[in-house]
Structure formats: structure tokens, C-alpha cells
Write a protein that holds these residues in place. Sequence first.
Motif, PDB file in Angstrom:
ATOM      1  N   VAL A   1       0.789  -1.209  -0.019  1.00 36.97           N
ATOM      2  CA  VAL A   1       0.252  -0.103  -0.105  1.00 36.97           C
ATOM      3  C   VAL A   1       0.846   0.827  -0.263  1.00 36.97           C
ATOM      4  O   VAL A   1       0.541   2.261  -0.687  1.00 36.97           O
ATOM      5  N   LEU A   2       2.165   1.413   0.744  1.00 32.75           N
ATOM      6  CA  LEU A   2       2.661   2.248   0.830  1.00 32.75           C
ATOM      7  C   LEU A   2       3.362   2.845  -0.984  1.00 32.75           C
ATOM      8  O   LEU A   2       3.968   4.011  -0.731  1.00 32.75           O
ATOM      9  N   GLU A   3       3.564   2.157  -1.528  1.00 34.33           N
ATOM     10  CA  GLU A   3       4.246   2.339  -3.074  1.00 34.33           C
ATOM     11  C   GLU A   3       3.637   3.110  -3.425  1.00 34.33           C
ATOM     12  O   GLU A   3       4.310   3.793  -4.144  1.00 34.33           O
ATOM     13  N   CYS A   4       2.139   3.798  -2.981  1.00 35.09           N
ATOM     14  CA  CYS A   4       1.361   4.533  -3.759  1.00 35.09           C
ATOM     15  C   CYS A   4       2.471   5.921  -3.970  1.00 35.09           C
ATOM     16  O   CYS A   4       1.580   7.188  -4.272  1.00 35.09           O
ATOM     17  N   VAL A   5       3.394   6.176  -2.491  1.00 33.59           N
ATOM     18  CA  VAL A   5       3.523   7.661  -1.617  1.00 33.59           C
ATOM     19  C   VAL A   5       4.753   7.147  -1.572  1.00 33.59           C
ATOM     20  O   VAL A   5       6.177   8.489  -1.051  1.00 33.59           O
ATOM     21  N   GLN A   6       5.588   6.904  -2.975  1.00 34.70           N
ATOM     22  CA  GLN A   6       6.626   5.944  -2.989  1.00 34.70           C
ATOM     23  C   GLN A   6       7.830   7.355  -3.362  1.00 34.70           C
ATOM     24  O   GLN A   6       9.252   7.395  -3.114  1.00 34.70           O
ATOM     25  N   ASP A   7       7.328   8.082  -3.893  1.00 34.33           N
ATOM     26  CA  ASP A   7       7.820   9.276  -4.841  1.00 34.33           C
ATOM     27  C   ASP A   7       8.414  10.718  -4.055  1.00 34.33           C
ATOM     28  O   ASP A   7       9.016  11.395  -4.028  1.00 34.33           O
ATOM     29  N   THR A   8       7.056  10.660  -2.891  1.00 33.83           N
ATOM     30  CA  THR A   8       7.267  11.938  -2.634  1.00 33.83           C
ATOM     31  C   THR A   8       7.577  11.658  -1.078  1.00 33.83           C
ATOM     32  O   THR A   8       8.144  12.830  -0.072  1.00 33.83           O
ATOM     33  N   LEU A   9       7.124  11.023  -0.227  1.00 33.99           N
ATOM     34  CA  LEU A   9       7.300  11.149   1.003  1.00 33.99           C
ATOM     35  C   LEU A   9       8.766  10.596   1.346  1.00 33.99           C
ATOM     36  O   LEU A   9       9.563   9.996   1.280  1.00 33.99           O
ATOM     37  N   LEU A  10       8.836  11.822   2.534  1.00 28.17           N
ATOM     38  CA  LEU A  10      10.253  12.716   3.233  1.00 28.17           C
ATOM     39  C   LEU A  10      10.535  11.668   4.284  1.00 28.17           C
ATOM     40  O   LEU A  10      11.490  11.358   4.570  1.00 28.17           O
ATOM     41  N   GLU A  11       8.999  11.271   5.416  1.00 29.40           N
ATOM     42  CA  GLU A  11       9.859  10.895   6.777  1.00 29.40           C
ATOM     43  C   GLU A  11       8.170   9.539   6.546  1.00 29.40           C
ATOM     44  O   GLU A  11       6.783  10.191   6.183  1.00 29.40           O
TER      45      GLU A  11
ATOM     46  N   SER B   1      12.386   1.289  -2.524  1.00 27.67           N
ATOM     47  CA  SER B   1      12.195   1.960  -3.737  1.00 27.67           C
ATOM     48  C   SER B   1      11.839   3.057  -3.378  1.00 27.67           C
ATOM     49  O   SER B   1      11.220   3.958  -4.133  1.00 27.67           O
ATOM     50  N   PHE B   2      11.512   3.899  -1.977  1.00 26.68           N
ATOM     51  CA  PHE B   2      11.090   4.554  -1.945  1.00 26.68           C
ATOM     52  C   PHE B   2      12.261   6.312  -2.226  1.00 26.68           C
ATOM     53  O   PHE B   2      13.177   6.010  -1.946  1.00 26.68           O
ATOM     54  N   SER B   3      11.878   7.016  -3.087  1.00 26.61           N
ATOM     55  CA  SER B   3      13.610   7.292  -4.223  1.00 26.61           C
ATOM     56  C   SER B   3      13.722   9.741  -2.968  1.00 26.61           C
ATOM     57  O   SER B   3      14.251   9.715  -3.084  1.00 26.61           O
ATOM     58  N   LYS B   4      13.187   9.174  -2.138  1.00 30.63           N
ATOM     59  CA  LYS B   4      12.979  10.903  -0.962  1.00 30.63           C
ATOM     60  C   LYS B   4      12.827  10.849   0.306  1.00 30.63           C
ATOM     61  O   LYS B   4      12.935  11.426   1.224  1.00 30.63           O
TER      62      LYS B   4
ATOM     63  N   HIS C   1      17.571 -13.637   2.864  1.00 30.57           N
ATOM     64  CA  HIS C   1      16.994 -12.771   3.740  1.00 30.57           C
ATOM     65  C   HIS C   1      18.770 -11.208   3.767  1.00 30.57           C
ATOM     66  O   HIS C   1      19.508 -12.304   4.108  1.00 30.57           O
ATOM     67  N   THR C   2      18.561 -10.371   3.714  1.00 30.61           N
ATOM     68  CA  THR C   2      19.279  -9.550   3.793  1.00 30.61           C
ATOM     69  C   THR C   2      17.997  -8.455   4.295  1.00 30.61           C
ATOM     70  O   THR C   2      17.336  -8.161   3.987  1.00 30.61           O
ATOM     71  N   PHE C   3      19.461  -7.836   5.316  1.00 30.34           N
ATOM     72  CA  PHE C   3      18.802  -6.593   6.305  1.00 30.34           C
ATOM     73  C   PHE C   3      18.654  -5.179   5.487  1.00 30.34           C
ATOM     74  O   PHE C   3      17.628  -4.253   5.261  1.00 30.34           O
ATOM     75  N   TYR C   4      19.981  -5.053   5.015  1.00 26.39           N
ATOM     76  CA  TYR C   4      20.617  -3.592   4.335  1.00 26.39           C
ATOM     77  C   TYR C   4      19.828  -2.940   3.530  1.00 26.39           C
ATOM     78  O   TYR C   4      19.118  -1.935   3.095  1.00 26.39           O
ATOM     79  N   THR C   5      18.775  -3.885   2.616  1.00 22.80           N
ATOM     80  CA  THR C   5      18.264  -3.952   1.432  1.00 22.80           C
ATOM     81  C   THR C   5      16.538  -3.619   1.481  1.00 22.80           C
ATOM     82  O   THR C   5      16.269  -2.983   0.562  1.00 22.80           O
ATOM     83  N   ASN C   6      16.735  -3.341   2.788  1.00 21.98           N
ATOM     84  CA  ASN C   6      15.484  -2.554   2.948  1.00 21.98           C
ATOM     85  C   ASN C   6      14.725  -1.314   2.935  1.00 21.98           C
ATOM     86  O   ASN C   6      14.325  -0.793   2.844  1.00 21.98           O
ATOM     87  N   PHE C   7      16.695  -1.177   3.066  1.00 19.38           N
ATOM     88  CA  PHE C   7      15.869   0.624   3.528  1.00 19.38           C
ATOM     89  C   PHE C   7      16.480   1.611   2.013  1.00 19.38           C
ATOM     90  O   PHE C   7      17.817   1.497   1.321  1.00 19.38           O
ATOM     91  N   PRO C   8      15.917   3.172   1.461  1.00 22.03           N
ATOM     92  CA  PRO C   8      16.458   3.414   0.135  1.00 22.03           C
ATOM     93  C   PRO C   8      18.359   4.325   1.103  1.00 22.03           C
ATOM     94  O   PRO C   8      18.930   4.660   1.612  1.00 22.03           O
ATOM     95  N   SER C   9      18.804   4.895  -0.459  1.00 20.40           N
ATOM     96  CA  SER C   9      20.206   5.379  -0.288  1.00 20.40           C
ATOM     97  C   SER C   9      19.893   6.727   0.363  1.00 20.40           C
ATOM     98  O   SER C   9      20.545   7.534   0.765  1.00 20.40           O
ATOM     99  N   THR C  10      18.743   6.935   0.218  1.00 20.20           N
ATOM    100  CA  THR C  10      17.872   8.342   0.666  1.00 20.20           C
ATOM    101  C   THR C  10      18.731   8.293   2.654  1.00 20.20           C
ATOM    102  O   THR C  10      18.199   9.446   3.036  1.00 20.20           O
TER     103      THR C  10
END
Length: 557
Positions: free
Chosen positions: A353-363, A398-401, A425-434
Motif C-alpha cells: 500500500v505504501l508504494e503509492c507514496v514512494q516518490d514523495t514521502l520524506l518521513e 524503492s522510496f526515492s526521497k 533474507h538480507t537486512f540492509y536492502t530494506n532501506f533506500p539510499s536517501t
Amino acid sequence: PPRLIANSVHNASSRPFSNLLKVSLEASICTCHVPRLQPTLTTRLPIHVGTTTLLHLFKPILPSHTMRSSAEWNTFPLEVWLCILDHSSVGVHKAMSQLSSAFNEVTKKRLYHTLILGDKASLGIAKDAINDATWCRDLHLFYKLHKDRDDWQSLVRRVYLENGDHRDVFPESRTSPLHNSLSEVARNRLIDEYEELIVDIASLFSDAASMPGTLEFFHTTIPHFQNEYWEENPPVCGITSLSLPMEDDQGVEFEWLSRIKGTVDNASALRFLEVRDWVWTNSPGLEDFFDNPGTWNLTHMKFTGCGALTEEMEYLLQMPKDLQSLTTTSCFTPGSELHSMADAISIQEAVDVLECVQDTLLELELDPGPSELWVSPEHGVRQFPKPMEPYQSHAVRSFSKLRRLKAPLEVFSQSTGKMTRRDDHTFYTNFPSTLESLTLEVTSRESFNRALEQASFISNGQVALEGKIVDISELACQENCYEKAHELFEELCQLADHKDLLPSLQDVHLLRDPCQWLDCEHVKQCTRQMKQSGITVHVHDRKIEGPITREKHDGGF
């Protein structure tokens, strides 16, 4: 220096007012001579700062015999006091406003800047300025003192107006039927008077002539019966922050959802929206209400005391065109009636569900609900054994911001044993580069070391173990067998090993129960490795009432 003097004033603010001035004088080295400022009595509003009551009403200053000699006051120039006030809290401004008409004028701007009006004011989402706000709990007195004055509106920048649920403001009686009938009449009269008072106070901030372009922020709660008034008489700046609770007497849930859409569609200035008490979020038909995505100006949303993130909620999350902040808190508190009635909660569904805001969400602050409800929805909560979903490996990758994330540790870490293990399973791949800051909350109360499995926390790093009180520093981990704490910190070390994929990450916060794991050498080594990579680990102990206290353990002595 002004900041040092201001600190002296702040630390002395609980002392008699003359002592407050004395401390400030003694902290100063200025010797310029100015005429002495004569104290005057002024009429002001009742003020609370935080949870501390300063004064119920402004009162005359202390008798002159408590003051120091006139010569001392004459050596302290007004300009220095202004520097002190620039570095002082609103509580100090409140005290200084009583000294003289000159100080009353210079402190008025700060005292009226941010107003919290009401005894149980809902503060919504935007709480960045409330720590330095003037809290006026008596709404009747505030209106009485300000309805016929025009010297304060232009100073107001932010307003939080209480307009709460009647169940909280006027609780229903639970006595005899006859008494209930009489008390209900009185209660309804109070409700009518309260609604009228809220409307009167709101009107003070809707006059464009009295505050032309000065009001910047206005938060309130709009019960459904006041919709028409607020649409016709909004504050000058519009309603910028809003709480919308679901109320029992609204009957049909779809009526409430329709009110959300109608209210937000007509509030172009709205940036902060809090939705409260929406329990059954999996109701079908939401697409009929929220069918025009990307049209709301909201930037911040919060779901307080609500149900699970379901695919139906995606229609609501798509309505803002630039949603930057999202917070969810669950209503399914363990031990509550709602918890016993809850359906299965799917973490994978929430992530999708959260993927719909993956391009705008900052927090993002995610509270999906208690982990004992995390099971595959097609099987249900009450089936045993409960089929659990696998741990997440690409949750918000996949969250870009996204810069700040708070979520349960149990979603990502296999050390918690709350979901199904997977070999890949990998832990670090859960999080975006930003990502800059990561907060992981340990929602379960189980210990992460074998030595603590039978221990009960007391206080100050001490536990009760086998009838004795021991310091946790005296306990050791077990080197030759599996320890959950070791696996947890090895997973965290993946963030350091792959820092090139997480270049912005600086802080990892772990929120836990006290003494949930040992600070053994293995944990220290992992922490040092992360520090060397540029990531600081902060461990925060929740303030909770543990299962045992020292008094109980020692027989009350």
C-alpha cells in the motif's frame, strides 16, 4: 553574555520575581545608567507553559520592600533586557510583562505568537512550536478578555483551538436512570453553550481587518455538526491543520468517509490532516469516495488509533499530490477489547500500500499493529499454528526521497522470531539510499540474551535473577550457543558493510525495554564497526513499569 544571563533568568523563574531580577542583575556586567522603569499593573490572559502553571491571572508585582535599591535597577539598561528576552522562554516573558508598561509591550509579541486554547486541546500533527507556546486553558476567560480588544490579533501567528469530542469534554453519567435523565438535560445545555463558545472564539480569528496577513497556522478539530459553520467562517489563513475523529453517533462509516472528502476538498489551505479512531479500514467501497487522486494540497497525514494499513486505504493515500510525511498508530493495543476482535494484519499488504507514496514521502512512522496479529490474512488470526509471513528484505527500498524512518524492528530482523525466516533474507536492502535516520522499535518484551530470560528489570541497570538483585554489567553472554542479540547486531552491521549503498545514513536509534540485551563485547564490536563507517547507534530505554520493583523484591523495605 545574553544567553548566559537568559539561562540564569530561566533557572530562577520558579523563585520570587524579585529574586529572578536579582539573579539577572548579578549575571550582568553592564553599568550604563538609564531612568528606572516604574512597575505598572496590566490586564493579561491566564497562561500555562507546557504542563507548568505560571499564574492563573496576571497580578500586581511584589511590594517594593522586596526590591533591591534603586541604584541597582538604574545600572541595568533596557537594551540588555531585550537581549536577555531574545534568549529566554515564554515563561520568562510572562514574568517580565508584569514589571512595567515598557516590558509589557516588548513581551506581548512573544506571548501572543503561539496560542493553545483549551484544557484538552488536540495538537494534531504540527507540534514544532508548542514547546514555547502560551497555553490558555480557560476558554470563557480568554473570550471575555479579548472579544472587545483590538491590540492583540495582529501579533498572533499560530493557534491550536480545542474543539474536542463531547465524550471527552462532557462525559456521560453512569448513575440511576432518574439522575441520568436530569443530568442529560444539563449535559446537553453545556454542550450547546460549549459549541457557541467555540464559534465565538473562532470568530476572533476570522476577521481579515484585524489580522491582515499575519495569521499563519490554525489547528482545530471539526465535529461533523460544525461543518457548515467552518466552511462559511474559516480563519483568516484558512484551516491549515485539522483533526477528524470518527464519532459513534455518526452511524454509518461511509457517511464519515464522505465527510473527510467533503471537508478536505473545500480546504485549500489544509496541509496537516489527522484521522482518528478509524478502526475497520478494510471496508470496501473507498474507491467511490476517493476517486480523484493527486488533488489535495496535504503534505502531512497521520492515522491515530486506527486499524491496519489495507489495500482499501491506498485510495485515500493517493489523494494528496505531494504527501511528505505519514504516521500510523494502531488501535489494537494488546489487552484491549479491539485487540481481541482484530483481524489478521498483513505486513506485506501494508508495504504494498505504501508504494503509492514512494516518490514523495520524506518521513514515515509505521505502526502496523502488535506482532501477534501478523499472520497470513487468508488463514486468520485464530488458526493455530499461525502461518506467518516472511521477513521483509525490500520494504521501503524503492522510496526515492525517504530521509527518516521509524518502524518495528520485528519487520526486518530475523533475530526477533516474529515472522518466517528465509535463507535469502538480507537486512540492509530494506532501506533506500536517501535514508538519513533509522529508528527501530522493539515492540516485543522478550530478552535477546539467555542470561536475561528469567530476569526481571528493577532500575538503574539492575535485574532480579534467581532471588537476587544483580547489576546487568555482571552478566555475560554465551559464546558457544545462539544469542539473539548477536544476530541482531550482526544484521545492523550490514548497514556498515554496505555503507556505499546507504551514503546518507548517520544515525540508528534502537528503542527497547530496559535491559533487553547485554552490552557484551560482541555488541560493542559491532557498534564500533558502525561508528567507523559513519553510523552512530543510539540505544534508548523506554520508561515503563517493569514486572517487579526493588520494593516488592525486598519485601517493601
